[in-house]
Structures are given as C-alpha cells and as structure tokens.
Design an enzyme around this catalytic site. Structure first.
Site, PDB file in Angstrom:
ATOM      1  N   TYR A  51       0.845  -1.210   0.000  1.00  0.00           N
ATOM      2  CA  TYR A  51       0.000   0.000   0.000  1.00  0.00           C
ATOM      3  C   TYR A  51       0.877   1.256   0.000  1.00  0.00           C
ATOM      4  CZ  TYR A  51      -2.949   3.538   2.410  1.00  0.00           C
ATOM      5  OH  TYR A  51      -3.607   4.674   2.788  1.00  0.00           O
ATOM      6  N   LYS A  84       1.551   4.590  -2.385  1.00  0.00           N
ATOM      7  CA  LYS A  84       1.402   5.980  -1.920  1.00  0.00           C
ATOM      8  C   LYS A  84       2.644   6.801  -2.248  1.00  0.00           C
ATOM      9  CE  LYS A  84      -2.771   5.609  -0.520  1.00  0.00           C
ATOM     10  NZ  LYS A  84      -3.852   6.458  -1.061  1.00  0.00           N
TER      11      LYS A  84
HETATM   12  N1  LIG Z   1      -7.547   6.650   7.187  1.00  0.00           N
HETATM   13  C1  LIG Z   1      -6.279   6.975   7.277  1.00  0.00           C
HETATM   14  O1  LIG Z   1      -5.691   6.946   8.371  1.00  0.00           O
HETATM   15  C2  LIG Z   1      -5.514   7.413   6.064  1.00  0.00           C
HETATM   16  C3  LIG Z   1      -4.195   7.823   6.258  1.00  0.00           C
HETATM   17  C4  LIG Z   1      -3.456   8.220   5.145  1.00  0.00           C
HETATM   18  C5  LIG Z   1      -4.035   8.251   3.891  1.00  0.00           C
HETATM   19  N2  LIG Z   1      -5.323   7.843   3.735  1.00  0.00           N
HETATM   20  C6  LIG Z   1      -5.861   7.879   2.384  1.00  0.00           C
HETATM   21  O2  LIG Z   1      -7.056   8.633   2.371  1.00  0.00           O
HETATM   22  C7  LIG Z   1      -7.940   8.125   1.381  1.00  0.00           C
HETATM   23  C8  LIG Z   1      -9.292   7.797   1.995  1.00  0.00           C
HETATM   24  O3  LIG Z   1      -9.091   6.880   3.047  1.00  0.00           O
HETATM   25  P1  LIG Z   1     -10.282   6.377   3.990  1.00  0.00           P
HETATM   26  O4  LIG Z   1      -9.708   6.163   5.332  1.00  0.00           O
HETATM   27  O5  LIG Z   1     -11.455   7.259   3.798  1.00  0.00           O
HETATM   28  O6  LIG Z   1     -10.543   4.931   3.345  1.00  0.00           O
HETATM   29  P2  LIG Z   1     -11.916   4.183   3.067  1.00  0.00           P
HETATM   30  O7  LIG Z   1     -11.562   2.744   2.860  1.00  0.00           O
HETATM   31  O8  LIG Z   1     -12.917   4.510   4.121  1.00  0.00           O
HETATM   32  O9  LIG Z   1     -12.389   4.823   1.706  1.00  0.00           O
HETATM   33  C9  LIG Z   1     -11.848   4.433   0.461  1.00  0.00           C
HETATM   34  C10 LIG Z   1     -12.978   4.498  -0.553  1.00  0.00           C
HETATM   35  O10 LIG Z   1     -12.447   4.133  -1.836  1.00  0.00           O
HETATM   36  C11 LIG Z   1     -13.437   3.355  -2.492  1.00  0.00           C
HETATM   37  N3  LIG Z   1     -12.825   2.497  -3.504  1.00  0.00           N
HETATM   38  C12 LIG Z   1     -11.949   1.494  -3.290  1.00  0.00           C
HETATM   39  N4  LIG Z   1     -11.701   0.849  -4.442  1.00  0.00           N
HETATM   40  C13 LIG Z   1     -12.419   1.471  -5.409  1.00  0.00           C
HETATM   41  C14 LIG Z   1     -12.579   1.267  -6.801  1.00  0.00           C
HETATM   42  N5  LIG Z   1     -11.960   0.255  -7.420  1.00  0.00           N
HETATM   43  N6  LIG Z   1     -13.391   2.083  -7.477  1.00  0.00           N
HETATM   44  C15 LIG Z   1     -14.050   3.087  -6.853  1.00  0.00           C
HETATM   45  N7  LIG Z   1     -13.949   3.331  -5.530  1.00  0.00           N
HETATM   46  C16 LIG Z   1     -13.142   2.526  -4.821  1.00  0.00           C
HETATM   47  C17 LIG Z   1     -14.052   2.515  -1.370  1.00  0.00           C
HETATM   48  O11 LIG Z   1     -15.313   1.996  -1.749  1.00  0.00           O
HETATM   49  C18 LIG Z   1     -14.105   3.511  -0.235  1.00  0.00           C
HETATM   50  O12 LIG Z   1     -15.339   4.191  -0.182  1.00  0.00           O
HETATM   51  C19 LIG Z   1      -7.250   6.914   0.770  1.00  0.00           C
HETATM   52  O13 LIG Z   1      -6.548   7.288  -0.390  1.00  0.00           O
HETATM   53  C20 LIG Z   1      -6.266   6.520   1.855  1.00  0.00           C
HETATM   54  O14 LIG Z   1      -5.184   5.807   1.332  1.00  0.00           O
HETATM   55  C21 LIG Z   1      -6.071   7.427   4.794  1.00  0.00           C
END
Ligand SMILES: NC(=O)c1ccc[n+]([C@@H]2O[C@H](COP(=O)([O-])OP(=O)(O)OC[C@H]3O[C@@H](n4cnc5c(N)ncnc54)[C@H](O)[C@@H]3O)[C@@H](O)[C@H]2O)c1
Length: 261
Positions: free
Chosen positions: A167, A171
């Site tokens: 992952y 990133k």
């Molecule tokens: N939560 C954290 O601590 C954190 C930290 C750093 C970065 N991020 C980044 O922030 C962003 C959002 O994270 P989050 O915590 O809301 O995650 P999440 O899993 O709640 O949301 C991700 C969304 O992406 C959608 N998705 C996944 N595959 C898909 C596809 N093939 N087509 C269309 N949609 C798709 C999922 O359905 C989901 O709604 C991500 O890029 C994640 O990597 C999150």
C-alpha cells in the site's frame, strides 16, 4: 489606531458553483471531503464503487446539483466516460479530488501474494494515473485550467506501519506521479498536488490493526491523537481553491506533527 481589513475570501475561493469530482466519496474521509466542497457551494460528483451509496451521499449534501456515480475505477477504460458523465451532471469541472484506495494489511510480509499486489497497485496507482490523465486532458481540450488533489499517506515517507508495505509503495508512487503530472500540465493551468495524512480515524486505519498497535502509533503523534476526517478535508479544499493558485507538485503533510517536513 484601528485599521480596516477587507474580508478575506472564504476557504473555497473560486469553487462556488463549480463542478468537483470526489472519488472514494463514500469512504471515511471521502464523505467529509464531499461535504466540505458542498459547504463551499461547489457541485459534487461523488464517485465510489457502490452507486446507491454514492447517490445517497449526493442527495444528503448541502446545496443543489450534486450527483452520485457508481464506478469501479480499476476499469481504466471507463475513466474518460466518467469524466464526461460527471461534467454533464455537475457542470464545468474545476477539480478532481481522488481518494479511492485499497489497503490489504499483511502483518507478515511473507503472506503478501500477487493478488494483494495487483489489487492495491491497480486501484491506488494505475487508476490514479489514468484518472488524473483523463481529467486533465478533458480540461486541456476545453481550454480550461483546474486542480487535482491526490491522496497519498504518511507512508509515502515512512514506508508504513502495520502490514502495509505494498500500500505504501503505491502511496510513494502517488507523490512521484503528482510531481510528474504537475510539471506536465502546468502550462495548461492545471495544478496537481497531493495530501499525505497521518492517522485518520476511519475504518481503513483500524481494520486489521490490533488496538494496542494503533494506540502505540497514536502515542508517537505530538498532537496525541488521530485526525478526524473533518480535519483533513479543508486541506483538499484549499489545494483546489484559488488560494493555492501558485501551488503545484506539493505534498501536504497532515500528520499532527508525527512527521515534520
Ligand atoms: N484513514 C487513514 O488513516 C488514512 C491515512 C493516510 C491516507 N489515507 C488515504 O485517504 C484516502 C481515503 O481513506 P479512507 O480512510 O477514507 O478509506 P476508506 O476505505 O474509508 O475509503 C476508500 C474508498 O475508496 C473506495 N474504492 C476502493 N476501491 C475502489 C474502486 N476500485 N473504485 C471506486 N472506488 C473505490 C471505497 O469503496 C471507499 O469508499 C485513501 O486514499 C487513503 O489511502 C487514509
């Protein structure tokens, strides 16, 4: 002596009435991002895997003209059509805010198999490139500038914690791709930036992470807690707005001091 100041433009300067594509919109951070843009008067195309959830989100946002679109972004052939569909629904697009991502935790790196690699690289990296390009090319053809905000992670820098090597490799790729695309599209007035959140309180973070491991990570954060999604969203709005007119190729660190750069 008192001095009168003109009122500063609001956070979403230049975004009222403009179309914004938010992917991963029904996820933990995506909902807050979609809402933050709608709060600025933008019209949001909320994109996610499940059409019904995306439509329900769009219907719940403040203001008018939002739409929910269900699409699997792994199908990169669908990206140009998605951008067209979004523009037809919400009007001329000003920004793409791309959050959709997958995390397959494997605490023992020996358990990572090819399917894990492919699934994460396909969504996180491959779809990011093709969607960024489809969006930027649509704007370029229309002769309009705009902004892209990609979602990276603190792991682009640290390599990640908690079974997330693959992952975090994606990133890191997002940061590099953001820089390359920023240079590519600068002459077209299209800015490309990314954000790198630290620990954000969503299911993606806590799924598969034992609570004591999560607690140990939180203790490394100078601010002493996770971020809420609502604390991350305004940075995406800022980067899409006219306030960031001279910012491109940047990666904004939102980690509560966990990382300092
Ligand atoms: N939560 C954290 O601590 C954190 C930290 C750093 C970065 N991020 C980044 O922030 C962003 C959002 O994270 P989050 O915590 O809301 O995650 P999440 O899993 O709640 O949301 C991700 C969304 O992406 C959608 N998705 C996944 N595959 C898909 C596809 N093939 N087509 C269309 N949609 C798709 C999922 O359905 C989901 O709604 C991500 O890029 C994640 O990597 C999150």
């Amino acid at each position: 002596m008192t001095q009168e100041h003109a009122q500063a433009p609001p956070l979403g300067a230049g975004l009222a009435g403009r179309g914004i594509v938010v992917t991963g919109a029904t996820g933990g951070i995506g909902v807050a991002v979609a809402r933050a843009f709608a709060d600025c008067g933008a019209r949001v195309a909320a994109v996610d895997l499940a059409a019904d959830e995306a439509q329900a989100l769009a219907a719940s946002l403040p203001g008018d003209g939002h739409v929910g679109i269900g699409v699997d972004l792994v199908d990169v052939q669908a990206h140009e059509g998605l951008v067209r569909e979004a523009e037809e629904a919400v009007g001329p697009l000003a920004a793409l805010v791309h959050l959709a991502a997958l995390l397959h935790r494997k605490h023992d790196v020996r358990d990572v198999d090819e399917a894990d690699w492919d699934a994460q690289v396909d969504v996180n990296l491959k779809a990011t490139f093709f969607l960024n390009r489809a969006f930027a090319e649509a704007l370029r053809e229309a002769g309009r500038g705009g902004a892209i905000v990609n979602f990276s992670s603190q792991g682009w820098w640290t390599g990640g914690f908690g079974g997330s090597v693959v992952y975090n490799a994606t990133k890191g790729g997002i940061v590099t791709m953001t820089r390359g695309l920023a240079r590519t599209y600068a002459a077209d007035g299209i800015r490309v930036n990314s954000v790198a959140p630290g620990l954000v309180d969503t299911a993606m973070l806590s799924d598969g992470l034992p609570p004591e491991r999560l607690q140990a990570l939180v203790e490394q954060v100078p601010l002493g807690r996770m971020a809420t999604p609502e604390e991350v969203a305004p940075t995406a709005v800022f980067l899409a707005s006219d306030h960031a007119a001279y910012i491109t190729g940047a990666t904004v660190n939102i980690s509560g001091g966990w990382l300092m750069y």
